[in-house]
Design a protein around this motif. Structure first.
Motif, PDB file in Angstrom:
ATOM      1  N   ARG A   1       0.823  -1.220   0.000  1.00 48.12           N
ATOM      2  CA  ARG A   1       0.000   0.000   0.000  1.00 48.12           C
ATOM      3  C   ARG A   1       0.857   1.269   0.000  1.00 48.12           C
ATOM      4  O   ARG A   1       0.337   2.370   0.158  1.00 48.12           O
ATOM      5  CB  ARG A   1      -0.936  -0.017   1.211  1.00 48.12           C
ATOM      6  CG  ARG A   1      -1.949  -1.149   1.148  1.00 48.12           C
ATOM      7  CD  ARG A   1      -2.725  -1.315   2.442  1.00 48.12           C
ATOM      8  NE  ARG A   1      -3.725  -2.375   2.294  1.00 48.12           N
ATOM      9  CZ  ARG A   1      -3.478  -3.665   2.478  1.00 48.12           C
ATOM     10  NH1 ARG A   1      -2.259  -4.061   2.832  1.00 48.12           N
ATOM     11  NH2 ARG A   1      -4.429  -4.566   2.307  1.00 48.12           N
ATOM     12  N   LYS A   2       2.168   1.097  -0.124  1.00 43.12           N
ATOM     13  CA  LYS A   2       3.121   2.212  -0.157  1.00 43.12           C
ATOM     14  C   LYS A   2       3.011   3.089   1.091  1.00 43.12           C
ATOM     15  O   LYS A   2       3.128   4.315   1.030  1.00 43.12           O
ATOM     16  CB  LYS A   2       2.929   3.051  -1.429  1.00 43.12           C
ATOM     17  CG  LYS A   2       3.171   2.272  -2.710  1.00 43.12           C
ATOM     18  CD  LYS A   2       3.036   3.146  -3.943  1.00 43.12           C
ATOM     19  CE  LYS A   2       3.313   2.354  -5.209  1.00 43.12           C
ATOM     20  NZ  LYS A   2       3.192   3.194  -6.434  1.00 43.12           N
ATOM     21  N   ILE A   3       2.790   2.442   2.228  1.00 40.19           N
ATOM     22  CA  ILE A   3       2.701   3.142   3.506  1.00 40.19           C
ATOM     23  C   ILE A   3       4.104   3.356   4.069  1.00 40.19           C
ATOM     24  O   ILE A   3       4.903   2.430   4.116  1.00 40.19           O
ATOM     25  CB  ILE A   3       1.839   2.341   4.506  1.00 40.19           C
ATOM     26  CG1 ILE A   3       0.380   2.302   4.037  1.00 40.19           C
ATOM     27  CG2 ILE A   3       1.935   2.920   5.910  1.00 40.19           C
ATOM     28  CD1 ILE A   3      -0.505   1.369   4.837  1.00 40.19           C
ATOM     29  N   LYS A   4       4.396   4.589   4.471  1.00 43.39           N
ATOM     30  CA  LYS A   4       5.692   4.967   5.052  1.00 43.39           C
ATOM     31  C   LYS A   4       6.832   4.668   4.077  1.00 43.39           C
ATOM     32  O   LYS A   4       7.802   3.992   4.404  1.00 43.39           O
ATOM     33  CB  LYS A   4       5.914   4.251   6.390  1.00 43.39           C
ATOM     34  CG  LYS A   4       4.827   4.483   7.420  1.00 43.39           C
ATOM     35  CD  LYS A   4       4.677   5.939   7.806  1.00 43.39           C
ATOM     36  CE  LYS A   4       5.802   6.432   8.672  1.00 43.39           C
ATOM     37  NZ  LYS A   4       5.610   7.845   9.122  1.00 43.39           N
ATOM     38  N   GLU A   5       6.732   5.242   2.900  1.00 44.47           N
ATOM     39  CA  GLU A   5       7.722   5.015   1.846  1.00 44.47           C
ATOM     40  C   GLU A   5       9.017   5.786   2.075  1.00 44.47           C
ATOM     41  O   GLU A   5      10.091   5.320   1.699  1.00 44.47           O
ATOM     42  CB  GLU A   5       7.140   5.446   0.490  1.00 44.47           C
ATOM     43  CG  GLU A   5       6.059   4.550  -0.053  1.00 44.47           C
ATOM     44  CD  GLU A   5       6.615   3.441  -0.933  1.00 44.47           C
ATOM     45  OE1 GLU A   5       6.698   3.636  -2.147  1.00 44.47           O
ATOM     46  OE2 GLU A   5       6.962   2.381  -0.384  1.00 44.47           O
TER      47      GLU A   5
ATOM     48  N   TYR B   1      -2.460   4.613   9.023  1.00 42.00           N
ATOM     49  CA  TYR B   1      -2.517   4.622   7.561  1.00 42.00           C
ATOM     50  C   TYR B   1      -3.056   3.296   7.025  1.00 42.00           C
ATOM     51  O   TYR B   1      -3.786   3.268   6.028  1.00 42.00           O
ATOM     52  CB  TYR B   1      -1.136   4.908   6.967  1.00 42.00           C
ATOM     53  CG  TYR B   1      -0.581   6.282   7.288  1.00 42.00           C
ATOM     54  CD1 TYR B   1      -1.373   7.255   7.902  1.00 42.00           C
ATOM     55  CD2 TYR B   1       0.736   6.605   6.992  1.00 42.00           C
ATOM     56  CE1 TYR B   1      -0.865   8.513   8.200  1.00 42.00           C
ATOM     57  CE2 TYR B   1       1.254   7.870   7.278  1.00 42.00           C
ATOM     58  CZ  TYR B   1       0.448   8.815   7.889  1.00 42.00           C
ATOM     59  OH  TYR B   1       0.962  10.060   8.186  1.00 42.00           O
ATOM     60  N   LEU B   2      -2.709   2.195   7.693  1.00 43.64           N
ATOM     61  CA  LEU B   2      -3.240   0.900   7.278  1.00 43.64           C
ATOM     62  C   LEU B   2      -4.750   0.853   7.513  1.00 43.64           C
ATOM     63  O   LEU B   2      -5.500   0.331   6.679  1.00 43.64           O
ATOM     64  CB  LEU B   2      -2.530  -0.218   8.040  1.00 43.64           C
ATOM     65  CG  LEU B   2      -2.821  -1.660   7.610  1.00 43.64           C
ATOM     66  CD1 LEU B   2      -2.611  -1.854   6.115  1.00 43.64           C
ATOM     67  CD2 LEU B   2      -1.953  -2.638   8.403  1.00 43.64           C
ATOM     68  N   LEU B   3      -5.200   1.417   8.625  1.00 38.37           N
ATOM     69  CA  LEU B   3      -6.641   1.518   8.872  1.00 38.37           C
ATOM     70  C   LEU B   3      -7.314   2.386   7.808  1.00 38.37           C
ATOM     71  O   LEU B   3      -8.399   2.053   7.320  1.00 38.37           O
ATOM     72  CB  LEU B   3      -6.902   2.109  10.257  1.00 38.37           C
ATOM     73  CG  LEU B   3      -6.762   1.176  11.457  1.00 38.37           C
ATOM     74  CD1 LEU B   3      -6.833   1.968  12.754  1.00 38.37           C
ATOM     75  CD2 LEU B   3      -7.843   0.096  11.437  1.00 38.37           C
TER      76      LEU B   3
ATOM     77  N   ALA C   1      -2.009  10.149   5.056  1.00 38.99           N
ATOM     78  CA  ALA C   1      -1.574   8.877   4.487  1.00 38.99           C
ATOM     79  C   ALA C   1      -1.251   8.988   2.998  1.00 38.99           C
ATOM     80  O   ALA C   1      -0.562   8.129   2.444  1.00 38.99           O
ATOM     81  CB  ALA C   1      -2.652   7.815   4.695  1.00 38.99           C
ATOM     82  N   GLY C   2      -1.754  10.037   2.349  1.00 33.69           N
ATOM     83  CA  GLY C   2      -1.463  10.243   0.932  1.00 33.69           C
ATOM     84  C   GLY C   2      -1.986   9.124   0.047  1.00 33.69           C
ATOM     85  O   GLY C   2      -1.316   8.691  -0.894  1.00 33.69           O
TER      86      GLY C   2
END
Length: 209
Positions: A124-128, A173-175, A201-202
């Motif tokens: 999900r490209k979270i915390k890239e 962000y996952l939520l 979260a973008g």
């Protein structure tokens, strides 16, 4: 800065790692499976019958509140839960092993193990990204690889704020990705600092479970 992060501290051990006070979670979702396992990697029960609970055994309310010391997964029916509530408990099951890795098990953690734990964040490209040139520490943030490298080599510093921010934001962000717009709005309305985490979260396109 989130007040919840101030409840934690980490101490530099003889090997140079910043190990947190408190206790690791004893349960979590095995990456790439539907299995809830214990600290020894032994199967306990399936993810569709897992509920996150606090240290007193009370089922956690589906909110954006950060994971706390003593939270665990217990076997119980999800029959009467909403879809968002089911997703919340799955997110907790995913985050517990990630939390353990950074806070307690960093000495033994390998890059491959870290990447495996983060599969749901990565897709999900979270915390890239990592940014460390802010005017104040509050302006800095660490991405998936950046926080791993920092935890592996904290250079004698107490890094609990950086680690807790990564964990809190990753969970939120996952939520945001996996719950409804109504749940996203609730996260905004109940955020202790009045932020809209799902905006932060973008998200370009939501990716559910």
């Amino acid at each position: 800065m989130s007040h919840s992060r101030d409840r934690y501290a980490c101490q530099i051990n003889d090997e140079g790692y910043c190990i947190f006070t408190g206790s690791p979670h004893q349960t979590g979702l095995k990456p790439g499976t539907e299995q809830i396992i214990n600290a020894n990697g032994e199967f306990l029960f399936w993810s569709h019958e897992a509920l996150a609970s606090d240290a007193s055994g009370n089922v956690l309310e589906a909110r954006g509140k950060p994971t706390s010391d003593g939270d665990e997964l217990m076997k119980s029916s999800q029959e009467n839960l909403t879809d968002d509530e089911k997703v919340f408990h799955r997110v907790m099951a995913i985050m517990y092993p990630i939390r353990n890795a950074l806070m307690y098990d960093i000495a033994e953690l390998t890059q491959i193990q870290w990447d495996t734990l983060l599969e749901e964040l990565t897709k999900r490209k979270i915390k890239e990204t990592t940014f460390t040139e802010g005017d104040t520490p509050r302006d800095n943030y660490y991405g998936r690889q950046g926080i791993f490298e920092l935890a592996k080599d904290p250079d004698g510093q107490d890094i609990h704020h950086e680690v807790m921010r990564f964990l809190e934001e990753s969970s939120l962000y996952l939520l945001c990705h996996t719950t409804s717009e109504d749940f996203n709005e609730m996260l905004k309305e109940t955020h202790p600092e009045g932020h809209d985490p799902c905006c932060g979260a973008g998200i370009e396109e939501k990716i559910g479970f």
